[in-house]
Design a protein around this motif. Structure first.
Motif, mmCIF file in Angstrom:
data_model
loop_
_atom_site.group_PDB
_atom_site.id
_atom_site.type_symbol
_atom_site.label_atom_id
_atom_site.label_comp_id
_atom_site.label_asym_id
_atom_site.label_seq_id
_atom_site.Cartn_x
_atom_site.Cartn_y
_atom_site.Cartn_z
ATOM 1 N N GLN A 6 0.826 -1.125 0.078
ATOM 2 C CA GLN A 6 0.012 -0.110 -0.036
ATOM 3 C C GLN A 6 0.791 1.207 -0.042
ATOM 4 O O GLN A 6 1.961 1.226 0.507
ATOM 5 C CB GLN A 6 -0.864 0.124 1.199
ATOM 6 N N PRO A 7 0.720 2.252 -0.881
ATOM 7 C CA PRO A 7 1.450 3.457 -0.653
ATOM 8 C C PRO A 7 1.894 4.129 0.721
ATOM 9 O O PRO A 7 2.976 4.480 0.771
ATOM 10 C CB PRO A 7 0.292 4.355 -1.557
ATOM 11 N N TRP A 8 0.875 3.971 1.524
ATOM 12 C CA TRP A 8 1.086 4.622 3.160
ATOM 13 C C TRP A 8 2.158 3.774 3.591
ATOM 14 O O TRP A 8 2.990 4.380 4.658
ATOM 15 C CB TRP A 8 0.016 4.736 3.677
ATOM 16 N N GLU A 9 2.230 2.465 3.241
ATOM 17 C CA GLU A 9 3.083 1.546 4.016
ATOM 18 C C GLU A 9 4.623 1.918 4.110
ATOM 19 O O GLU A 9 5.558 1.356 4.771
ATOM 20 C CB GLU A 9 2.837 0.050 3.648
ATOM 21 N N GLY A 10 5.105 2.615 2.775
ATOM 22 C CA GLY A 10 6.474 2.727 2.706
ATOM 23 C C GLY A 10 7.338 1.570 2.347
ATOM 24 O O GLY A 10 6.768 0.658 1.823
ATOM 25 N N ASP A 11 8.435 1.639 2.953
ATOM 26 C CA ASP A 11 9.379 0.356 2.777
ATOM 27 C C ASP A 11 9.362 -0.680 3.872
ATOM 28 O O ASP A 11 10.165 -1.475 4.002
ATOM 29 C CB ASP A 11 11.077 1.095 2.636
ATOM 30 N N LEU A 28 -3.282 -6.366 13.263
ATOM 31 C CA LEU A 28 -2.957 -4.687 13.400
ATOM 32 C C LEU A 28 -1.370 -4.853 13.090
ATOM 33 O O LEU A 28 -0.857 -5.635 13.908
ATOM 34 C CB LEU A 28 -3.335 -4.309 14.812
ATOM 35 N N TYR A 29 -0.760 -3.881 12.399
ATOM 36 C CA TYR A 29 0.512 -3.946 12.116
ATOM 37 C C TYR A 29 0.925 -2.555 11.828
ATOM 38 O O TYR A 29 0.166 -1.552 11.683
ATOM 39 C CB TYR A 29 0.821 -4.816 10.879
ATOM 40 N N SER A 30 2.314 -2.315 11.932
ATOM 41 C CA SER A 30 3.028 -1.023 12.098
ATOM 42 C C SER A 30 3.719 -0.877 10.706
ATOM 43 O O SER A 30 4.112 -1.959 10.366
ATOM 44 C CB SER A 30 4.103 -0.811 13.141
ATOM 45 N N ALA A 31 3.710 0.158 10.048
ATOM 46 C CA ALA A 31 4.262 0.476 8.666
ATOM 47 C C ALA A 31 4.926 1.684 8.734
ATOM 48 O O ALA A 31 4.413 2.707 9.112
ATOM 49 C CB ALA A 31 3.428 0.103 7.297
ATOM 50 N N ASN A 32 5.967 1.769 7.627
ATOM 51 C CA ASN A 32 6.366 3.025 7.268
ATOM 52 C C ASN A 32 7.832 3.203 8.140
ATOM 53 O O ASN A 32 8.255 2.358 8.997
ATOM 54 C CB ASN A 32 5.613 4.321 7.116
ATOM 55 N N PHE A 33 8.231 4.687 8.272
ATOM 56 C CA PHE A 33 9.378 4.812 8.754
ATOM 57 C C PHE A 33 8.999 5.368 10.211
ATOM 58 O O PHE A 33 8.227 6.497 10.325
ATOM 59 C CB PHE A 33 10.292 5.884 8.367
ATOM 60 N N TYR A 34 9.338 4.553 11.365
ATOM 61 C CA TYR A 34 8.962 5.018 12.795
ATOM 62 C C TYR A 34 9.649 6.193 13.221
ATOM 63 O O TYR A 34 9.024 6.759 14.318
ATOM 64 C CB TYR A 34 9.380 3.926 13.801
ATOM 65 N N GLY A 35 10.460 6.910 12.616
ATOM 66 C CA GLY A 35 10.910 8.126 13.072
ATOM 67 C C GLY A 35 10.341 9.463 12.519
ATOM 68 O O GLY A 35 10.744 10.611 12.985
ATOM 69 N N ASP A 36 9.220 9.311 12.110
ATOM 70 C CA ASP A 36 8.324 10.463 11.453
ATOM 71 C C ASP A 36 6.891 10.205 11.535
ATOM 72 O O ASP A 36 6.391 9.115 11.989
ATOM 73 C CB ASP A 36 8.911 11.184 10.412
ATOM 74 N N ASP A 37 6.120 11.115 11.123
ATOM 75 C CA ASP A 37 4.694 11.287 11.431
ATOM 76 C C ASP A 37 4.312 9.999 10.331
ATOM 77 O O ASP A 37 3.077 9.652 10.051
ATOM 78 C CB ASP A 37 4.117 12.478 10.718
ATOM 79 N N THR A 38 4.939 9.434 9.284
ATOM 80 C CA THR A 38 4.366 8.514 8.489
ATOM 81 C C THR A 38 4.222 7.218 9.028
ATOM 82 O O THR A 38 3.543 6.436 8.406
ATOM 83 C CB THR A 38 5.428 8.395 7.203
ATOM 84 N N TYR A 39 4.831 6.842 10.076
ATOM 85 C CA TYR A 39 4.695 5.564 10.793
ATOM 86 C C TYR A 39 3.221 5.479 11.220
ATOM 87 O O TYR A 39 2.803 6.482 11.660
ATOM 88 C CB TYR A 39 5.574 5.334 11.993
ATOM 89 N N ALA A 40 2.447 4.308 10.957
ATOM 90 C CA ALA A 40 1.041 4.150 11.375
ATOM 91 C C ALA A 40 0.811 2.801 11.660
ATOM 92 O O ALA A 40 1.701 1.871 11.270
ATOM 93 C CB ALA A 40 0.209 4.837 10.203
ATOM 94 N N VAL A 41 -0.567 2.533 11.742
ATOM 95 C CA VAL A 41 -0.966 1.095 12.366
ATOM 96 C C VAL A 41 -2.187 0.985 11.206
ATOM 97 O O VAL A 41 -3.127 1.694 11.002
ATOM 98 C CB VAL A 41 -1.450 1.234 13.564
ATOM 99 N N GLY A 42 -1.891 -0.474 10.302
ATOM 100 C CA GLY A 42 -2.610 -0.840 9.508
ATOM 101 C C GLY A 42 -3.643 -1.927 10.098
ATOM 102 O O GLY A 42 -3.311 -2.322 11.213
ATOM 103 N N HIS A 43 -4.786 -2.425 9.377
ATOM 104 C CA HIS A 43 -5.449 -3.455 9.733
ATOM 105 C C HIS A 43 -5.694 -4.542 8.338
ATOM 106 O O HIS A 43 -5.808 -4.024 7.461
ATOM 107 C CB HIS A 43 -6.701 -2.823 10.256
ATOM 108 N N ALA A 44 -5.630 -5.661 8.665
ATOM 109 C CA ALA A 44 -5.938 -6.618 7.779
ATOM 110 C C ALA A 44 -6.735 -7.879 8.388
ATOM 111 O O ALA A 44 -6.741 -8.287 9.685
ATOM 112 C CB ALA A 44 -4.574 -7.255 6.949
ATOM 113 N N THR A 45 -7.388 -8.649 7.339
ATOM 114 C CA THR A 45 -8.218 -9.579 7.792
ATOM 115 C C THR A 45 -7.956 -11.053 7.090
ATOM 116 O O THR A 45 -7.488 -10.824 5.827
ATOM 117 C CB THR A 45 -9.609 -9.466 7.731
#
Length: 119
Positions: A6-11, A28-45
């Motif tokens: 997903q685009p928001w997940e970064g690398d 529930l999982y974390s994605a993107n770079f933890y060092g800034d505002d792009t880090y976030a929590v996603g959801h999958a089923t």
């Protein structure tokens, strides 16, 4: 299980928390770079741990979804209490000096987790 697509997940996709509600597995999982505002929590089923996993297209907890109250939230876990589920996560303080621990109520709308920040 799955990786970033997903685009928001970064690398990066990391730190899955797996829950089972009825016949559905939730991640529930974390994605993107933890060092800034792009880090976030996603959801999958998924119907089984082996998948196939279907991701929500946008994060369920992010800097944006909290209007900047929690900066780069992630590293989540879920705790069940007598009053209901609670998501426990860390996020940056306003000055980006340290990551602090927070909790918010987690409720479910069918198979969709709903996390509502205060205010």
């Amino acid at each position: 299980m799955f990786k970033q697509d997903q685009p928001w997940e970064g690398d990066l996709v990391e730190a899955p928390t797996i829950l089972r509600r009825g016949d559905v597995y939730h991640a529930l999982y974390s994605a993107n770079f933890y060092g800034d505002d792009t880090y976030a929590v996603g959801h999958a089923t998924a119907p089984a741990l082996e998948g196939p996993w279907t991701k929500d297209p946008e994060p369920v907890l992010s800097t944006e979804t909290t209007d900047g109250l929690y900066r780069g939230p992630g590293g989540q876990d879920v705790v069940t209490t007598p009053e209901g589920d609670v998501i426990v996560f860390h996020a940056w303080d306003g000055a980006y000096v340290k990551r602090e621990m927070y909790t918010l109520p987690l409720r479910w709308d069918g198979d969709t987790p709903v996390i509502t920040p205060p205010g």
